[in-house]
Scaffold this motif. Sequence first.
Motif, short mmCIF file in Angstrom:
data_model
loop_
_atom_site.label_atom_id
_atom_site.label_comp_id
_atom_site.label_asym_id
_atom_site.label_seq_id
_atom_site.Cartn_x
_atom_site.Cartn_y
_atom_site.Cartn_z
N HIS A 146 1.02 -1.02 0.02
CA HIS A 146 0.07 -0.16 -0.03
C HIS A 146 1.10 1.26 0.09
N LEU A 147 0.78 1.96 -1.11
CA LEU A 147 1.65 3.39 -1.15
C LEU A 147 1.15 4.21 -0.25
N ASN A 148 -0.25 4.23 0.10
CA ASN A 148 -0.92 5.20 1.15
C ASN A 148 -1.51 4.92 2.46
N ARG A 149 -0.51 4.02 2.98
CA ARG A 149 -0.95 3.43 4.57
C ARG A 149 -0.46 4.62 5.40
N ASN A 150 -1.25 4.81 6.37
CA ASN A 150 -0.91 5.69 7.52
C ASN A 150 -0.26 5.18 8.70
N THR A 151 0.94 4.42 8.69
CA THR A 151 1.40 3.73 9.80
C THR A 151 1.68 4.32 10.81
N LEU A 152 1.74 5.72 10.87
CA LEU A 152 2.01 6.38 12.29
C LEU A 152 0.93 6.45 12.91
N ASP A 153 -0.30 6.43 12.11
CA ASP A 153 -1.40 6.51 12.98
C ASP A 153 -1.80 5.42 13.80
N TYR A 154 -1.40 4.34 13.31
CA TYR A 154 -1.75 3.00 13.77
C TYR A 154 -0.67 2.60 15.08
N ILE A 155 0.39 3.43 15.01
CA ILE A 155 1.23 3.40 16.16
C ILE A 155 0.74 4.21 17.14
N LYS A 156 0.28 5.29 16.93
CA LYS A 156 -0.18 6.35 17.78
C LYS A 156 -1.56 5.60 18.60
N GLN A 157 -2.49 5.02 17.84
CA GLN A 157 -3.67 4.43 18.32
C GLN A 157 -3.37 3.11 19.26
N ALA A 158 -2.13 2.67 19.10
CA ALA A 158 -1.58 1.53 19.91
C ALA A 158 -1.20 2.19 21.17
N ASP A 159 -0.97 3.24 21.34
CA ASP A 159 -0.33 3.99 22.73
C ASP A 159 0.94 3.46 23.11
N LEU A 160 1.63 3.36 21.93
CA LEU A 160 3.16 3.32 22.11
C LEU A 160 3.59 4.69 22.22
N SER A 161 4.78 4.85 23.17
CA SER A 161 5.31 5.99 23.35
C SER A 161 6.60 6.30 22.46
N VAL A 162 6.29 7.35 21.47
CA VAL A 162 6.97 7.49 20.42
C VAL A 162 8.15 8.47 20.97
N LEU A 163 9.48 7.76 21.23
CA LEU A 163 10.49 8.51 21.67
C LEU A 163 11.46 9.32 20.59
N GLU A 164 11.45 8.67 19.26
CA GLU A 164 12.01 9.52 18.19
C GLU A 164 11.54 9.45 16.82
N PHE A 165 11.17 10.46 16.20
CA PHE A 165 10.62 10.23 14.92
C PHE A 165 11.35 11.07 13.86
N LYS A 166 11.44 10.55 12.75
CA LYS A 166 12.40 11.20 11.73
C LYS A 166 11.50 10.99 10.40
N ASN A 167 11.65 12.19 9.21
CA ASN A 167 11.19 11.49 7.98
C ASN A 167 12.16 11.98 7.18
#
Length: 203
Positions: free
Chosen positions: A162-183
């Motif tokens: 899937h070219l258009n998958r919002n993977t970051l949204d799934y991570i946030k919905q799972a209540d994982l603590s994001v320590l570092e994010f880079k694009n």
Amino acid sequence: MGKWFPTVYDFFMKPLEKHRFKDIRSNLIAKAKGRVLEIGSGSGINLPHYQHCVEQVTAIDPNEQMLQRSAKFVRQGKVQVQLIKAEAEKLPFADNTFDTVVATLVFCTVADPQKAILEIKRVSKPGARILLFEHVKVHHPFWAKIQDILTPAWKKVCDGCHLNRNTLDYIKQADLSVLEFKNYYKGIFITVDCSYQPEVNKK
């Protein structure tokens, strides 16, 4: 996954891996420690990047051909590696097993990403690191629309990607603590360093 796809995947990815992705993978995987689960290990391109602070890597992939192609990297690696045929949505491991979970360019093809993340949380120890490198839907409206238009055909050609998958949204919905994010490359690719802290998320 079609039988032809593992054969051509490395060939078409080689220019990107050699000139662009190698450092991204290396920097991300350097954070892995202890017992590591790699989701969708593919042809094993991550395996040489694991360092001695890793006790063991359990690498899973649903495709037998991909696992066979990764055998050469198992022999070249610095750490012990176990290859297992399995799907991300149904991990054959006990709860609280792994210190680190790695997934690179995987969630675009996972059939049920929400279920896969729940499984990752289940097999992760409290405090485990979850390290992701993925391509995602961009924020720019025009290019996001192009991704939406291309995805149906792209999925057929590229074995469900899937070219258009919002993977970051799934991570946030799972209540994982994001320590570092880079694009990277105008947001088409991202790396996410997460921590699984169940005692925090329950508060």
